[in-house]
Motif scaffolding. Structure first.
Motif, short mmCIF file in Angstrom:
data_model
loop_
_atom_site.label_atom_id
_atom_site.label_comp_id
_atom_site.label_asym_id
_atom_site.label_seq_id
_atom_site.Cartn_x
_atom_site.Cartn_y
_atom_site.Cartn_z
N THR A 317 43.72 52.27 47.84
CA THR A 317 44.89 51.40 47.94
C THR A 317 46.15 52.21 48.23
OG1 THR A 317 43.85 49.97 46.31
CG2 THR A 317 46.18 49.56 46.77
N ASP A 656 52.17 42.11 51.14
CA ASP A 656 51.00 43.01 51.20
C ASP A 656 51.05 44.02 50.04
OD1 ASP A 656 49.93 41.83 53.36
OD2 ASP A 656 50.35 43.47 54.81
N ARG A 660 48.37 44.49 47.12
CA ARG A 660 47.68 45.75 46.85
C ARG A 660 47.90 46.18 45.40
NH1 ARG A 660 49.10 47.63 52.59
NH2 ARG A 660 47.07 47.34 53.61
N GLN A 663 45.54 44.86 43.04
CA GLN A 663 44.20 45.47 43.01
C GLN A 663 44.17 46.69 42.08
OE1 GLN A 663 43.46 46.34 47.10
NE2 GLN A 663 43.34 44.15 47.68
#
Ligand SMILES: *[C@@H]1O[C@H](CO)[C@@H](O)[C@H](O)[C@H]1NC(C)=O
Ligand SMILES: *[C@@H]1O[C@H](CO)[C@@H](O)[C@H](O)[C@H]1NC(C)=O
Ligand SMILES: *[C@@H]1O[C@H](CO)[C@@H](O)[C@H](O)[C@H]1NC(C)=O
Ligand SMILES: *[C@@H]1O[C@H](CO)[C@@H](O)[C@H](O)[C@H]1NC(C)=O
Ligand SMILES: *[C@@H]1O[C@H](CO)[C@@H](O)[C@H](O)[C@H]1NC(C)=O
Ligand SMILES: *[C@@H]1O[C@H](CO)[C@@H](O)[C@H](O)[C@H]1NC(C)=O
Ligand SMILES: *[C@@H]1O[C@H](CO)[C@@H](O)[C@H](O)[C@H]1NC(C)=O
Ligand SMILES: *[C@@H]1O[C@H](CO)[C@@H](O)[C@H](O)[C@H]1NC(C)=O
Ligand SMILES: *[C@@H]1O[C@H](CO)[C@@H](O)[C@H](O)[C@H]1NC(C)=O
Ligand SMILES: CC(=O)N[C@H]1CO[C@H](CO)[C@@H](O)[C@@H]1O
Length: 875
Positions: A317, A656, A660, A663
């Motif tokens: 990531t 975005d 991310r 995550q």
């Protein structure tokens, strides 16, 4: 004739100049108002209205047609006239003469027969009268005062009385006719003076008004002259204006191009300024955005360099985020663009010179062309004016040279003399006419006397008649009636021959005048004789022109002159003066045109002083083309303007980033990334949105775009355009300096033709006036009409013819009247003896042929007839 000649001279010399067919500018020339020639008013109206007596005239004319039905003997008359004018050369022409005489006799046969009968009458009647008288004196021929009784005595008496009455009535009509004709002539002669005076007045009008007309023609020269002077004074607007218009076709576009270029320069400056300003705004906007983004990027990068990012679950990531970091940057970098300040400075330098006002000066100078022309033609104008004056003076001098005054004075004197003559002799004519009238009246009275006797006789006879009286004892009244009749018979014998002489004389004279003059004049056939070539003079083909102008070869006919004058045409046309004094030759403007042309051709107009664009202006234009705007990197500008503000959409980048961060394991890193995301969102809100939506930036971008495109367009053709403009201006200036002369010459010619057109128009007008309107010659035709148609034919001939017609009828009927009267008187007069009846009831005894057998002496009745002893009783 003398005054006709005067008019010819007068008109022939009143000429002016004539043209050679220049193109005339109708519209301009039509404004030349020449007015209308004052016409001469004539008042004579030659028209005789005889009144009711016209019927008699017609009857007489019909009678004359019966007597002499032949058509007008033109050939015969020509030959007779020719004989008259030829020298009686020889006897060789004797047979010809005889033939001619025979022809004439044949033509006149009706007159000759009637005149012969008249002569017979004249000679025989007195002879017969004498014989009859003597015969009666010897008691024969009914002279004896004895009446034989006949069975139809009453009937015969009635017949004789009726016949005598009828004949007397016819004779009365004849006498009345003669009397009326006699009276008519006198009345007409009294009225003739008015007609004569009216003719004189018209002639005088013709003589006095003709010079006035000619003066008018000459005075009207001022009209074209003033018009020409006006045009000359306005030579600036007229000629200069035309020149300007012609040159303007090339000069004005050139100046317009320069003016456009001046506008383009100002526009360029504006565009440059727009570019500078917009660039500044945009640079400002992007610089702070760029700085924040750089900061954000650095912060994010620092965060990613944290240890927690090296952990297994986070590495990918973090790497992904790290890789996307480059995108976090501005896209349109306006700082990369070169500013246009140097170009702007140069254009501003160029604009320090006011090209527009220079161009306006060029316009002004060019528009001053009329003034320039006016200034430069000052000398010429005075020359042309003096030529015009000289033409006028020449025409005036030409006219002054004419002996008009003298000729007119002569004509007037002639006219005055004639008038005085008429004034003087007209009373005499009236006096003689009175004698004539008296004579004719006496002649009529002779017949009236005879008629009175007859009528009285008839009256007395009718009154005194009694059925029961025998011839020897008829009453006094009856007897007087018979004597009246015999007296009438006596006077008839006495006067008839004298009357007949008058009748024959007037008949032959009046009849022939009617047939040989009046009728052919009315039908115009008489002119065919008069116009026969070489008739009156064997050297002259045309007598009229030979007599008037000593130019007998010109076909001038009486008929044409007469009919032209009757239509009131000008004397110039009627007498064909163009054959003698051709006005076209006098009215020739070509000599004057020549002078004018020379003057106009010497016009020199130098337009070099007109400067369309001076050197400064041209250099200014060139400096503009050197301003370097073509060096601007338009492609770079356009590329930057077209670009988006940032390389990626910041909001989606932030989203975005947040996704991310989700995550990643929960912890500080996630929180820090989320904080960066919200920071990026803030940058978007703080900078990108304003730059996308705020007016300032939007406008700056569009202005930049627009101005750069405009500059690009200007720049691409800058050199070409400037060079083009300068060469157009130079060409126009060259035209003005060098080739304007051809334009000027052409326009000068047109201008001159307009001016000459005025004179052409004037001259044409003069010619037309002279041919048609000046000295209209109706009075000449009127005089002929008055003399022939009215005086000779209508007044005299008609009256004379009616007179002899009436008198002739009355005189001829004297013969039956005599016979009837003699016969009838037997029934009225008291007889000395009568037939003796054996028995009144039975048939009377036959008359004895001789002796006094059967006579009863008057004394048997104790009566004596006093008339028996008188002279008339013996008739
Ligand atoms: C300059 O900017 C103004 C204002 O935006 C605009 O009206 C004008 O048309 C621009 N001039 C040129 C030559 O682009
Ligand atoms: C923008 O252009 C200027 C000049 O070329 C340069 O110095 C600057 O780094 C550029 N900025 C970006 C974000 O590329
Ligand atoms: C014409 O002449 C007058 C006087 O000479 C002068 O004032 C004027 O400027 C002149 N005009 C032109 C167009 O030359
Ligand atoms: C006027 O007449 C004179 C003498 O006849 C002549 O010399 C002159 O040229 C004439 N003028 C014009 C304008 O024709
Ligand atoms: C006159 O008329 C005759 C014929 O009628 C002709 O032959 C002659 O040429 C004419 N003359 C003129 C001058 O016109
Ligand atoms: C008069 O003169 C003009 C020109 O000079 C000419 O055309 C015309 O025929 C002439 N007329 C006569 C009748 O001679
Ligand atoms: C016009 O005048 C200028 C001076 O004013 C002179 O140089 C030039 O030769 C003249 N042009 C003509 C055609 O006369
Ligand atoms: C044109 O440019 C030159 C040099 O830049 C300068 O000396 C001159 O004065 C300029 N001329 C005009 C008319 O602007
Ligand atoms: C501007 O961008 C559009 C796409 O966004 C592109 O199609 C166009 O060709 C660009 N124009 C210039 C002058 O670069
Ligand atoms: C969101 C953000 O960081 N904005 C900053 C951008 O930079 C200016 C000064 O350079 C700051 O005042 C802003 O807070």
């Amino acid at each position: 004739m003398a005054w006709v000649l005067c008019f010819l001279l007068l008109l022939g010399l009143s000429g002016g100049p004539v043209s050679e067919g220049h193109s005339v500018h109708k519209t301009t020339v039509d404004t030349l108002d020449l007015g209308s020639l004052p016409a001469i008013n004539y008042e004579t109206n030659v028209h005789s209205e005889p009144g009711p007596i016209e019927i008699l005239f017609r009857i007489v004319k019909a009678f004359l047609f019966v007597v002499q039905p032949h058509p007008y003997p033109e050939d015969l008359i020509r030959k007779v006239i020719r004989l008259q004018f030829e020298d009686t050369k020889s006897d060789s022409q004797q047979p010809e003469h005889i033939v001619l005489a025979l022809k004439a006799a044949y033509y006149e046969i009706g007159f000759i027969i009637l005149a012969g009968l008249g002569l017979l009458f004249i000679f025989l009647l007195p002879l017969v009268g004498l014989c009859f008288c003597m015969c009666r004196c010897c008691n024969n021929c009914g002279g004896e005062m004895h009446q034989r009784q006949k069975k139809n005595g009453e009937c015969r008496r009635g017949c004789f009385a009726a016949s005598l009455l009828v004949v007397s009535l016819i004779m009365s009509l004849g006498v009345l006719c003669a009397f009326v004709a006699n009276q008519h002539l006198t009345t007409q002669v009294r009225g003739a003076r008015r007609l004569l005076n009216s003719n004189f007045k018209d002639m005088r009008a013709l003589l006095t008004d003709t010079p006035r007309q000619i003066d008018y023609l000459l005075n009207q020269y001022d009209a074209p002259k003033n018009k020409a002077l006006l045009d000359l004074n306005n030579i600036g607007p007229l000629l200069g204006g035309r020149v300007r218009n012609q040159l303007g076709k090339r000069v004005l576009p050139a100046l317009d191009a320069v003016l456009t270029m001046a506008g383009a320069i100002r526009e360029t400056r504006e565009a440059l300024e727009n570019v500078s300003a917009s660039l500044e705004i945009l640079q400002e906007g992007t610089t702070s955005l760029s700085a924040n983004l750089t900061d954000a990027k650095e912060n994010l990068r620092n965060t990613l360099s944290d240890a927690s990012c090296s952990m297994a679950q986070a590495t990918s990531t973090c790497n992904a985020i790290r890789n996307s970091l480059n995108q976090l940057s501005i896209n349109a970098n306006f700082s990369r663009l070169l500013p246009v300040t140097s170009q702007l400075a140069k254009v501003n330098e160029v604009l320090k010179i006011d090209l527009t006002s220079l161009v306006q000066q060029g316009y002004a100078a060019f528009n001053d062309t009329p003034d320039l022309v006016q200034n430069q033609t000052k000398n010429i104008l005075s020359d042309v004016k003096s030529v015009l004056d000289s033409i006028g003076t020449n025409i005036t001098i030409l006219i002054k040279k004419l002996p008009i005054q003298k000729i007119l004075t002569d004509s007037v004197i002639y006219l005055t003399q004639t008038e005085t003559y008429v004034e003087e002799y007209f009373p005499l004519v009236e006096q003689y006419d009175f004698y004539r009238w008296l004579g004719c009246l006496i002649i009529c009275c002779l017949l009236v006397l005879i008629l009175v006797f007859y009528y009285l006789g008839l009256l007395c006879g009718a009154c005194g008649y009694s059925k029961h009286t025998t011839p020897t004892n008829r009453g006094c009244v009856s007897n007087t009636g018979g004597n009246f009749l015999m007296a009438g018979v006596g006077f008839s014998f006495l006067f008839s021959w004298a009357l007949m002489i008058v009748v024959v004389f007037t008949f032959v004279l009046g009849g022939n005048v009617e047939k040989l003059v009046c009728e052919p004049f009315k039908e115009r056939t008489i002119f065919q004789v008069l116009d026969t070539p070489y008739l009156f003079n064997d050297q002259w083909s045309s007598f009229l022109s030979g007599r008037l102008f000593q130019k007998p070869d010109v076909n001038l006919t009486f008929e044409q002159v007469y009919s032209d004058c009757k239509e009131n045409k000008g004397i110039y046309t009627s007498l064909q003066l163009d054959k003698f004094y051709n006005i076209s030759n006098f009215l020739t403007i070509s000599q004057y045109t020549e002078d004018l042309t020379i003057k106009f051709e010497s016009i020199k107009i130098n337009l070099s002083s007109i400067v369309l664009l001076d050197e400064v202006g041209k250099e200014n234009l060139m400096n503009f083309s050197y301003s370097g705007i073509d060096g601007i990197d338009f492609a770079a500008y356009l590329a930057e303007v077209n670009k988006s503000i940032t390389k990626v959409d910041l909001l989606s980048f932030a989203n975005d980033l947040e996704a991310r961060a989700e995550q990643l394991p929960k912890g500080a890193l996630e929180n820090a990334l989320k904080g960066h995301a919200s920071n990026i969102r803030m940058i978007h809100h703080q900078h990108v949105i304003p730059m996308e939506q705020e007016m300032k930036y939007v406008k700056a971008r569009s202005t930049l775009n627009q101005s750069i495109r405009l500059l690009q367009k200007t720049a691409t053709e800058l050199m070409v355009k400037v060079n083009q403009v300068i060469s157009i201006v130079n060409a126009a200036q060259f035209l003005i300096n060098n080739n304007a002369s051809s334009v000027i010459i052409e326009e000068t010619k047109k201008y001159m033709n307009v001016i000459i057109g005025y004179f052409e128009r004037y001259i044409q007008w003069v010619k037309d006036s002279v041919t048609m309107d000046v000295a209209t010659c109706k009075p000449l035709a009127n005089i002929v009409d008055t003399a022939v148609e009215v005086f000779l034919c209508s007044y005299i001939t008609n009256s004379v013819n009616t007179f002899w017609f009436g008198l002739g009828a009355a005189t001829v009927f004297l013969i039956p009247a005599i016979i009837f009267a003699v016969k009838l008187s037997k029934f009225y007069r008291r007889m000395d003896s009568e037939d003796v009846y054996d028995d009144v009831e039975t048939i009377p005894m036959k008359n004895m042929e001789n002796g006094n057998y059967g006579y009863h002496k008057d004394h048997l009745y104790g009566l004596h007839n006093p008339v028996m002893t008188s002279a008339t009783g013996r008739w």
